[in-house]
Design a protein around this motif. Structure first.
Motif, PDB file in Angstrom:
ATOM      1  N   ALA A 337       0.512  -1.218   0.131  1.00  0.00           N
ATOM      2  CA  ALA A 337      -0.029   0.278  -0.083  1.00  0.00           C
ATOM      3  C   ALA A 337       1.330   1.525   0.165  1.00  0.00           C
ATOM      4  O   ALA A 337       0.814   2.357  -0.213  1.00  0.00           O
ATOM      5  N   HIS A 338       1.896   1.017   0.465  1.00  0.00           N
ATOM      6  CA  HIS A 338       3.003   2.580   0.844  1.00  0.00           C
ATOM      7  C   HIS A 338       3.482   2.575  -0.904  1.00  0.00           C
ATOM      8  O   HIS A 338       3.670   3.393  -0.885  1.00  0.00           O
ATOM      9  N   GLU A 339       3.445   1.214  -1.659  1.00  0.00           N
ATOM     10  CA  GLU A 339       4.245   1.248  -2.984  1.00  0.00           C
ATOM     11  C   GLU A 339       3.874   2.038  -3.688  1.00  0.00           C
ATOM     12  O   GLU A 339       3.873   2.048  -5.267  1.00  0.00           O
ATOM     13  N   SER A 340       2.645   1.544  -3.677  1.00  0.00           N
ATOM     14  CA  SER A 340       1.667   1.817  -5.034  1.00  0.00           C
ATOM     15  C   SER A 340       2.188   3.498  -5.440  1.00  0.00           C
ATOM     16  O   SER A 340       1.971   4.047  -4.667  1.00  0.00           O
ATOM     17  N   GLY A 342       0.012   4.608  -7.137  1.00  0.00           N
ATOM     18  CA  GLY A 342      -1.177   5.768  -7.250  1.00  0.00           C
ATOM     19  C   GLY A 342      -1.886   6.200  -7.932  1.00  0.00           C
ATOM     20  O   GLY A 342      -2.882   6.408  -8.467  1.00  0.00           O
ATOM     21  N   THR A 345      -6.893   3.513  -9.898  1.00  0.00           N
ATOM     22  CA  THR A 345      -7.624   3.295  -8.369  1.00  0.00           C
ATOM     23  C   THR A 345      -7.720   2.085  -7.873  1.00  0.00           C
ATOM     24  O   THR A 345      -7.588   1.466  -6.431  1.00  0.00           O
ATOM     25  N   PRO A 346      -7.594   0.653  -8.474  1.00  0.00           N
ATOM     26  CA  PRO A 346      -7.849   0.234  -7.917  1.00  0.00           C
ATOM     27  C   PRO A 346      -6.385  -0.796  -6.572  1.00  0.00           C
ATOM     28  O   PRO A 346      -6.933  -1.012  -5.743  1.00  0.00           O
ATOM     29  N   ARG A 348      -4.231   2.374  -5.811  1.00  0.00           N
ATOM     30  CA  ARG A 348      -4.161   3.075  -4.951  1.00  0.00           C
ATOM     31  C   ARG A 348      -5.656   2.854  -3.964  1.00  0.00           C
ATOM     32  O   ARG A 348      -4.773   3.241  -2.656  1.00  0.00           O
ATOM     33  N   ILE A 349      -6.216   2.373  -4.482  1.00  0.00           N
ATOM     34  CA  ILE A 349      -7.412   2.727  -3.306  1.00  0.00           C
ATOM     35  C   ILE A 349      -7.679   0.925  -2.295  1.00  0.00           C
ATOM     36  O   ILE A 349      -7.183   1.116  -0.862  1.00  0.00           O
ATOM     37  N   GLY A 350      -7.658   0.103  -3.234  1.00  0.00           N
ATOM     38  CA  GLY A 350      -7.833  -1.090  -2.942  1.00  0.00           C
ATOM     39  C   GLY A 350      -6.623  -1.502  -1.895  1.00  0.00           C
ATOM     40  O   GLY A 350      -6.848  -1.937  -0.811  1.00  0.00           O
ATOM     41  N   GLN A 352      -4.844  -0.161   0.073  1.00  0.00           N
ATOM     42  CA  GLN A 352      -5.194   0.755   1.673  1.00  0.00           C
ATOM     43  C   GLN A 352      -5.997   0.478   2.106  1.00  0.00           C
ATOM     44  O   GLN A 352      -5.901   0.086   3.857  1.00  0.00           O
ATOM     45  N   ARG A 353      -7.074  -0.010   1.140  1.00  0.00           N
ATOM     46  CA  ARG A 353      -8.256  -0.513   2.518  1.00  0.00           C
ATOM     47  C   ARG A 353      -7.837  -2.155   2.574  1.00  0.00           C
ATOM     48  O   ARG A 353      -8.676  -2.444   3.594  1.00  0.00           O
ATOM     49  N   GLU A 356      -5.997  -1.463   6.413  1.00  0.00           N
ATOM     50  CA  GLU A 356      -6.667  -1.808   7.157  1.00  0.00           C
ATOM     51  C   GLU A 356      -7.695  -2.491   7.408  1.00  0.00           C
ATOM     52  O   GLU A 356      -7.587  -2.784   8.564  1.00  0.00           O
ATOM     53  N   LEU A 377     -11.970  -8.472  -1.920  1.00  0.00           N
ATOM     54  CA  LEU A 377     -11.278  -7.325  -1.984  1.00  0.00           C
ATOM     55  C   LEU A 377      -9.677  -7.230  -3.137  1.00  0.00           C
ATOM     56  O   LEU A 377      -9.740  -7.238  -3.526  1.00  0.00           O
TER      57      LEU A 377
END
Lengths: 428, 824
Positions: A337-340, A342, A345-346, A348-350, A352-353, A356, A377
C-alpha cells in the motif's frame, strides 16, 4: 555439489576489481561474442532457454528478437538493479562483488541488439553498489571494454549509472524507464513495449542484472551447456536469497529445479532453533506463500506455478511456527500500500483498504466479515490494475487467508494472537 | 481514407476507422462506457479502470491465417482479463461486452473504491447535479458499500491552487485530467502529482500558483468537484441555473459560450449571471475558453452601469427621459447633416454597426471605426473562406504569425495553432520580440520595430522560410498590432495580403486579423473606416455620436477640444475658433468620454440582448439574451433606429434578426445570411454536454448555431495604407515606446472582475534589464514615461532602448512613439 557459475568469484578477495575478474577468465566471452554476428548471439540466447530473473520470467532470447533490426536506429540497453522486492538481495551481492560479470553481459547484449548506449538504474539505497558500479564502468572504459571501437571490433558502447530515489514500482520496467527519463516513476501503458518504444521513445532492451550475468557464460560455454542445467522450462543456475527463520540465511546459487526442502534444510541449515516450519514465501514478498507441506516443490517457473505460486525473484522467506500469519499478511500488505504509485484506482485505494482490513483483524478489532471482505478485495484488485503490481499486492493476504484462515478467525474471536497470545503490538 | 473496421458492441454492429478506441466506437452508436480519466481531447492513459469491458477477438488459425468458424460464425475468444475501452483500439471482428456481469461487477467495484474516501459533500458541492461521479454512481454503483464508513480518509478541503482555482483534496479521484490538460492542451505544465499511493495529491509547481490562462477549463473536465473556480465556488446549484448561448466578447476568436443565470435572493431577486461556460464549436474554440472569457463577466452586473439617459443641463449631466434624449440627439444630428460623425468600435454587434452606418450614410456624415489597427478591407478580400478550420491544419499547412502575441491577444488561437504545429503544420513567428507561441514554431523571423512590413515583403524570397511559405499547400497569415499603430498595421496588412492573394478563396488559406476587439472585422465588413487623427475629427465635426468607444479615456489629451472640463483644457490648445462639437455617447458605463458628453444613452451589454459578431476568421455568430437589461438601457441598434426615426430615417429597430435580413440584402459579404442559418448546427465530434458529462466534461453542447464564415469580397474597397515616413528607431538618447496587448489589462471588463484585476498588477512598462540599468532602475521601481508614473518590469526579450507599453493600462499609446523615459 553444484559448482557456482554466477557467484563463482564473489568469495575471492577483491572480487569486484577488474584485475580479479580478468585473472579468472573475465571478458573472454566479450572477445568471443564480438567474433559472432548479432543474429548468432540472439539464437544462442534463445537456445539456452534463459528466462528473465527479475520476476516475470520472460524468455530473454525472445525479448532480444523483438528489438528492431538495423543500424540506423538508436537503441538502448537498460540494466535493472532496482532490487526492491522484500526478501531479495541477490542483485545487490552481484553488483557489489562481481559487477564486471554484468558489464560483460551488457556488452554482449548491446552488441546483439545493436544498442550503443546502456543505462544502469540502481536502487538509491545501494550506496556500495552505486560506488561499485561507477568504479567498474570506469575500469571497463580504461581497459577498452566500453567506449569507442571496443576491442577493435568497431562496436561502440557507452554506459552510465542512474540512482533511483526509493520507489518499489521503479523496479517495474516501464516505471524504471520513466524514472530514468527524469520523470515520476509511473508504469507506462503497454503496448508499446520497451522493445518498440522504451527509453526516450526508442527501442530498449530491459534486463535484470542476474539475467545479464548469465549471458557471458552462455556465450562461453554454449547454450546447450546452459540448457542442460535445470528443468524442462526453467534453465540455468539461479541465485536464491534465503531469509527468515533459517540457520544460515544468504544467497545460494543452485540449478533451477532444486526443491525448496533442499534449499531450506541442506543449504540454509534448516529452521532456526530446530523449530517446525510453518510457511514459505518462495519468490519474494509478492508471490503467494506455500505451506510446510508443499516444500517438496522444485524451484522452477512451471512447478511453482502449478503449486499456486511463482518463482518471482527466487527470494525465499522462511517462516517458522512462531510467526503470526495475520501479522505477516498485514505487514506485507502495508508495504505494498505504501509503494503503490497511486496511478490506478484499484491499486491506489484497494491496497490501502486491504491493509486497513488486515490491520483491523490483527489488532483485534475485526469482525468475521472482514475475512471475506479481504478475500473479496483481493479478487477485486487482481487482474484489473494498470500494471502487474495489483495482482501481486494481493498475494500475501490472499494466500495467508487461504492457508491459515483459522488464525484470522482466532484473532477476531479472541482479540489476540494465536501464536504469541499477546495483545501488545510492538512493531510498525 | 482510413481503413474501416467492423466490430460488434453489445450486439450492435458498428464500422469505424482503424485506430478508433473502443470507448469512442461505442459512443458513436450511443453506448456510453463509463470513464473518469479518459477524455476525448487527450491521450488515453487507462488509469481509473472504470471503463474495463470484456473484449473478444476472432480466433485465427496460425497455420492458415484464416478465421476459425464455429456454427457458421467466427469463433470468438474472450480474454481472461477485462480490457480498458479507453486504451484498446478496435480490430476487425472484435466483440465487446460493456454490460456483461463481469464488466458490470468491475464498474461497481471501481465506483465503490472511489467512494470509500469520497466525502459526502454532494449537497453543497458545486459539481452536484452535473457530477460524473454522482451520475455514474447512480447508473452503475452498488447500493451499499462494503467498507466501513469511519475509515474515510480526510484531507484538506480548501486548497487554493492559484487565485482562480480551488482544490478540494478529499473530492479528488486522481484521474489526472487537470494535469494532462495543462501538459497536453494548454502546454503550461503547472500541475503535477505529489506523493504516491493513497497519499497522491494534485499540486501546482508554478509561482504564482496555477499560473495558466486556461485554468478554468480544468474545472469543466474535472469529473468530481475537486477543482472549482474562485468565481463560481458555492455560487449556485447547476439545476437552479438557466442557460443562454452567447459569444465571448473579449477578443476576435469568438468563442462560443453558454451563460448560466439564476434569479436569486442575494441579488435582490434579480436574474444574475453566475458563470460563463464553454459551448462546443469544433471550428472555433472546440470545448475550451480562456480565463478572461470565463471570469471577465462582472461588468454586466456592475453597480456603476448606466441605467437611464442623461443630458447636460447647466453644465451638469442630469436624468432625462428617453423621448427627450432621442429628440435632442436627433435634432442635433439632423441639423449637423454632413458635419455629423459616427465613431464606433468593434465592441458593438454587426446589427449595431449596420444601423450606425445607415444613420451616418443617411445624414451624409462619416462612419468611423475607433481602432488602432488597420487592414480590414484586406481581410475582407483575402480572408479565410468557408471550410476553414484550424483543427484540420497539419502537415502541408504553413501558418505565419506576424506582430501578434497570440497568447495575450487571442488565447484560443494560441491553443489551436500550437495544436496545428504539433500535428505537423509549419509555424512561422515573425516579431520584434520573443512571444510565447515561438516554442512551437519551426521558424522565427526577428525584425526591428518599424521593419514589420518591409520584413514581410522580403519574406517569400528568404531561404527556408520563403520556401515554407511559397511551397505550402495551405497558407494562413495572422497579423496583429504588437508594437504597431494604425499606420504600421495597415502597411503590414498590405504586405501580408501579398502572400495570400494568389490563394484567395481556397479553404484553409487567407489572411486573418488579430483585432483588438470582438467585432472589429464586422465593422470593416460594414464599411466603417478607421480614423488616424481623432483630434481633427473633434475639431471639424459639429456632432460626434460615439458608440462603444472611449477615446478620451484612452487619450486624455483629446479633452482639449471639449469645454465642459475647463480645468483640463491646456490654454494653448483652445485657440481654435470652431465651437466644440455636440457629443453623444452610447455606453455601458460613465467613461471618461461619457463624462464629457452632452447626451448619454445607456446601452445594453452583450449579455442582455440579441445580436451577432464577426470573428477574426470572419465567422458571423449569434449571441442571445441571458439576463434582463439594466434599468432603461436599450440595445445599440435599437437606440440608433429610434434616433433615426426621429428625423424620418427608417431603420430596423425591433428585431436583430431583421437587421440581419437588411444586412444580407445590402452588404455583399453578408449576402444570403440569416439568423436561421447562423443558428444551424451539425453533429460535432466528440459528443459532449449531453447526459454523458463524464465523457467530455460540463462543456455545453451547441444547439444554437455554429455560425457562418462570410463570403469574400474579391475587389477590396480600399488599399492598405502604406506607412508614411521613416520608421521610428531608438538610439542612444531616444527611447522607443511601443504598444503591446496584455490579456489582463485594465479595460472595463477586467477592471470590474476583482479576481482578474488582482492579476493585472497595475500600470507598468516592460524594459530590457540593460535598459533599466541605464536608467539606474531595478524591477518594481517607478519610472516616468511622458509624464505617467509606471512600475518597471524587466523582460530580457524586449529590445534594448525599447519600452513595451501595455494597452489599456493607463498610459495613452496609439502606436510607436519616441518617448521620454526617466527614473521617477
Amino acid at each position: 555439489m553444484f559448482e557456482p557459475i554466477l557467484t563463482r568469484n564473489i568469495h575471492r578477495p577483491n572480487s569486484e576489481k577488474i584485475a580479479t575478474y580478468l585473472a579468472h577468465g573475465g571478458y573472454a566471452a566479450v572477445k568471443l561474442a564480438l567474433t559472432k554476428t548479432p543474429d548468432e548471439l540472439i539464437e544462442m540466447v534463445k537456445r539456452s532457454g534463459l528466462r528473465g530473473r527479475g520476476g516475470a520470467g520472460f524468455p530473454a532470447g525472445v525479448k532480444w528478437g523483438y528489438m528492431p533490426k538495423g543500424a540506423g536506429i538508436q537503441k538502448f540497453v537498460a540494466v535493472n538493479t532496482d532490487e526492491g522486492e522484500p526478501g531479495t538481495f541477490k542483485d545487490r551481492e552481484i553488483v557489489e562483488r562481481d559487477p564486471h560479470q554484468v558489464i560483460e553481459g551488457v556488452i554482449i547484449a548491446a552488441y546483439a541488439v545493436g544498442a550503443s548506449r546502456a543505462y544502469v538504474y540502481i536502487r538509491g539505497e545501494f550506496f556500495l553498489g552505486v560506488k561499485r558500479w561507477i568504479k567498474a564502468i570506469a575500469d571497463a572504459y580504461e581497459y577498452g571494454f566500453l567506449g569507442r571501437n571496443i576491442l577493435g571490433s568497431g562496436f561502440d558502447l557507452d554506459m552510465s549509472v542512474h540512482r533511483g530515489a526509493g520507489a518499489y514500482i521503479c523496479g517495474e520496467e516501464t516505471a524504471m524507464l520513466e524514472s530514468l527519463e527524469g520523470k515520476r516513476g509511473n508504469p507506462r501503458l503497454k503496448p508499446p513495449y520497451p522493445a518498440q518504444a522504451g527509453l526516450f521513445g526508442l527501442p530498449t532492451l530491459v534486463h535484470n542484472i542476474e539475467t545479464l550475468a548469465c549471458i557471458p557464460h552462455i556465450v562461453e560455454r554454449g547454450p546447450e551447456w546452459f540448457a542442460s542445467i535445470g528443468t524442462a522450462e526453467s534453465k540455468g543456475p539461479k541465485i536464491f536469497s534465503v531469509s527468515g527463520h533459517v540457520n544460515r540465511p544468504g544467497n545460494y546459487e543452485l540449478p533451477l529445479g532444486v526443491t525448496l526442502r533442499e534449499i531450506i534444510y541442506e543449504h540454509a541449515g534448516g529452521i532456526r532453533g530446530g523449530r517446525e516450519l510453518k510457511a514459505v514465501i518462495p519468490g519474494g514478498a509478492s508471490t503467494p506463500m506455500l505451506t510446510a507441506s508443499q516444500i517438496d516443490v522444485p524451484m522452477a517457473y512451471e512447478t511453482l506455478k502449478a503449486a499456486g505460486s511463482e518463482l518471482g525473484t527466487g527470494a525465499i522467506v522462511v517462516l517458522d511456527v512462531t510467526t503470526c500469519m495475520v501479522e505477516t499478511a498485514r505487514r506485507l500488505t502495508k508495504f505494498f500500500a505504501h509503494e503503490s504509485c497511486g496511478r490506478c484506482t484499484p491499486c491506489r485505494i484497494g491496497s490501502q483498504r486491504l491493509y486497513e482490513t488486515l490491520d483491523r483483524i490483527e489488532s483485534g478489532k475485526g469482525t468475521m466479515d472482514d475475512i471475506d471482505r479481504a478475500v473479496e478485495l483481493a479478487r477485486g484488485i487482481d487482474g484489473i490494475t494498470f500494471c502487474p503490481m495489483g495482482a501481486m499486492l494481493v498475494n500475501p493476504a490472499r494466500s495467508a487467508i487461504q492457508h491459515f484462515r483459522p488464525e484470522f478467525e482466532y484473532h477476531i474471536l479472541n482479540k489476540h494472537c494465536l501464536v504469541c497470545k499477546s495483545k501488545e503490538r510492538n512493531y510498525g | 481514407m482510413t481503413k474501416q473496421v467492423t466490430l460488434t458492441i453489445d450486439g450492435q454492429q458498428v464500422a469505424v476507422s482503424e485506430g478508433t478506441l473502443i470507448v469512442n466506437a461505442a459512443k458513436q452508436i450511443g453506448i456510453d462506457i463509463p470513464v473518469f480519466c479518459y477524455h476525448p481531447k487527450m491521450e488515453p492513459v487507462g488509469m481509473c479502470r472504470q471503463c474495463l469491458v470484456e473484449v473478444g477477438r476472432p480466433v485465427v488459425d496460425r497455420a492458415t491465417g484464416q478465421v476459425v468458424m464455429e456454427d457458421g460464425k467466427p469463433k470468438i475468444q474472450f480474454g481472461a482479463k477485462l480490457e480498458t475501452a479507453c486504451t484498446t483500439p478496435v480490430s476487425d471482428g472484435m466483440v465487446v461486452l460493456t454490460a456483461s456481469e463481469k464488466a458490470k461487477a468491475n464498474q461497481r467495484e471501481i465506483l465503490e473504491f472511489l467512494l470509500t474516501s469520497h466525502p459526502l459533500d454532494c449537497p453543497v458541492c458545486d459539481k452536484g447535479g452535473e457530477c460524473p461521479l454522482q451520475n455514474l454512481t447512480l447508473a452503475h454503483g452498488a447500493p451499499a458499500s462494503r467498507f466501513i464508513y469511519d475509515e474515510k480518509q480526510h484531507a484538506d478541503k480548501r486548497v487554493p491552487l492559484g487565485d482562480l482555482i480551488w482544490l478540494d483534496r478529499e473530492r479528488c479521484i486522481q484521474c489526472a485530467r487537470c494535469i494532462r490538460f495543462q501538459d497536453e492542451i494548454a502546454g503550461e505544465s503547472v500541475l503535477a502529482f505529489y506523493q504516491r499511493g493513497r497519499a497522491t495529491d494534485i499540486i501546482t509547481n508554478s509561482e504564482p500558483g496555477f499560473d495558466s490562462i486556461f485554468s478554468g477549463n480544468t474545472t469543466d473536465i474535472c469529473p468530481v468537484g475537486a477543482l472549482t473556480t474562485a468565481d463560481f465556488r458555492f455560487g449556485a446549484r447547476p439545476w437552479e441555473m438557466k442557460a443562454a448561448a452567447s459569444i465571448c466578447s473579449q477578443c476576435p476568436v469568438g468563442c462560443n459560450v453558454t451563460l448560466n443565470t439564476r434569479r436569486e435572493a442575494k441579488s435582490g431577486g434579480k436574474v444574475v449571471l453566475k458563470r460563463v461556460m464553454p459551448r462546443q464549436n469544433e471550428a472555433v474554440n472546440e470545448i475550451w475558453i480562456c480565463d478572461k472569457g470565463r471570469f471577465a463577466h462582472h461588468f454586466t452586473e456592475n453597480e456603476h452601469r448606466l441605467a437611464t439617459p442623461l443630458a447636460r443641463k447647466d453644465g451638469k449631466l442630469a436624468l432625462v427621459s428617453w423621448d427627450k434624449a432621442l429628440g435632442l440627439v436627433a435634432g442635433k444630428l439632423a441639423d449637423a447633416k454632413g458635419e455629423a460623425v459616427v465613431l464606433a468600435s468593434g465592441r458593438l454587434s454587426n446589427e449595431d454597426l449596420f444601423n450606425l452606418k445607415q444613420l451616418a450614410d443617411g445624414l451624409g456624415g462619416e462612419a468611423l471605426l475607433y481602432t488602432q489597427m488597420g487592414g480590414g478591407e484586406l481581410t475582407t478580400a483575402y480572408g479565410v473562406p468557408a471550410g476553414t478550420n484550424f483543427a484540420e491544419m497539419g502537415i502541408g499547412t504553413t501558418i505565419l504569425v506576424v506582430a501578434s502575441d497570440l497568447y495575450n491577444e487571442a488565447p484560443i488561437w494560441y491553443l489551436r495553432l500550437k495544436q496545428a504545429a504539433e500535428r505537423g503544420a509549419t509555424l512561422i513567428l515573425a516579431n520584434a520580440r520573443e512571444t510565447k507561441l515561438e516554442k512551437y514554431s519551426q521558424f522565427v523571423v526577428r525584425y526591428s520595430y518599424g521593419d514589420e512590413a518591409e520584413t514581410i515583403c522580403g519574406l517569400a524570397k528568404k531561404a527556408h522560410v520563403g520556401e515554407a511559405i511559397t511551397s505550402a499547400e495551405n497558407l494562413v497569415v495572422l497579423y496583429g498590432s504588437d508594437g504597431l499603430g494604425l499606420d504600421g498595421s495597415s502597411a503590414l496588412a498590405a504586405a501580408c495580403a501579398e502572400l495570400v492573394k494568389s490563394r484567395a478563396g481556397k479553404p484553409n488559406n487567407g489572411l486573418i486579423g488579430v483585432w483588438p476587439r470582438a467585432n472589429d472585422q464586422g465593422a470593416w465588413e460594414l464599411g466603417f473606416k478607421p480614423v488616424a487623427d481623432l483630434k481633427a475629427v473633434f475639431q471639424k465635426a459639429n456632432v460626434v455620436y460615439i458608440a462603444g468607444a472611449d477615446p478620451f479615456g484612452d487619450n486624455p489629451e483629446l479633452t482639449s477640444r471639449i469645454p465642459h472640463h475647463a480645468s483640463r483644457i491646456p490654454q494653448h490648445a483652445s485657440r481654435s475658433t470652431h465651437p466644440a462639437p455636440f457629443i453623444i455617447v452610447q455606453e455601458l458605463f460613465l467613461t471618461e468620454t461619457a463624462k464629457l458628453a452632452d447626451v448619454i444613452l445607456p446601452a445594453q451589454a452583450v449579455t442582455e440582448r440579441e445580436g451577432s459578431f464577426t470573428s477574426g476568421e470572419r465567422r458571423a455568430q449569434r449571441f442571445y439574451p441571458a439576463v434582463p437589461a439594466r434599468g432603461q438601457s436599450r440595445a445599440d441598434f435599437v437606440i440608433t433606429a429610434q434616433i433615426a426615426a426621429e428625423f424620418g430615417l427608417e431603420l430596423e429597430g425591433r428585431f436583430a434578426a431583421r437587421v440581419m435580413d437588411k444586412m444580407a440584402a445590402t452588404v455583399k459579404t453578408f449576402a444570403g445570411i440569416s439568423y436561421r442559418e447562423l443558428a444551424e448546427t451539425t453533429e460535432q465530434w466528440p459528443i459532449v454536454g449531453r447526459g454523458d458529462l463524464y465523457y467530455g466534461g460540463t462543456t455545453y453542447e451547441n444547439k444554437q448555431g455554429l455560425g457562418v464564415i462570410l463570403a469574400l469580397s474579391p475587389s477590396p474597397t480600399g488599399r492598405g495604407a502604406r506607412g508614411e515616413g521613416k520608421p521610428l528607431r531608438p538610439d542612444e538618447d531616444h527611447w522607443l515606446a511601443v504598444p503591446v496587448t496584455r490579456l489582463y489589462d485594465l479595460g472595463i471588463t477586467v477592471a470590474t472582475s476583482a479576481l482578474l484585476k488582482a492579476r493585472t498588477g497595475g500600470a507598468h512598462i516592460l524594459l530590457h534589464p540593460d535598459s533599466a540599468q541605464k536608467l539606474g532602475l531595478a524591477a518594481g521601481e517607478q519610472v516616468e514615461l511622458n509624464g505617467n508614473r509606471l512600475e518597471v518590469r524587466l523582460d530580457p526579450t524586449v529590445p534594448v532602448m525599447v519600452a513595451l507599453v501595455p494597452r489599456s493600462m493607463g498610459v495613452p499609446i496609439a502606436g510607436p512613439m519616441v518617448a521620454k523615459i526617466k527614473a521617477a
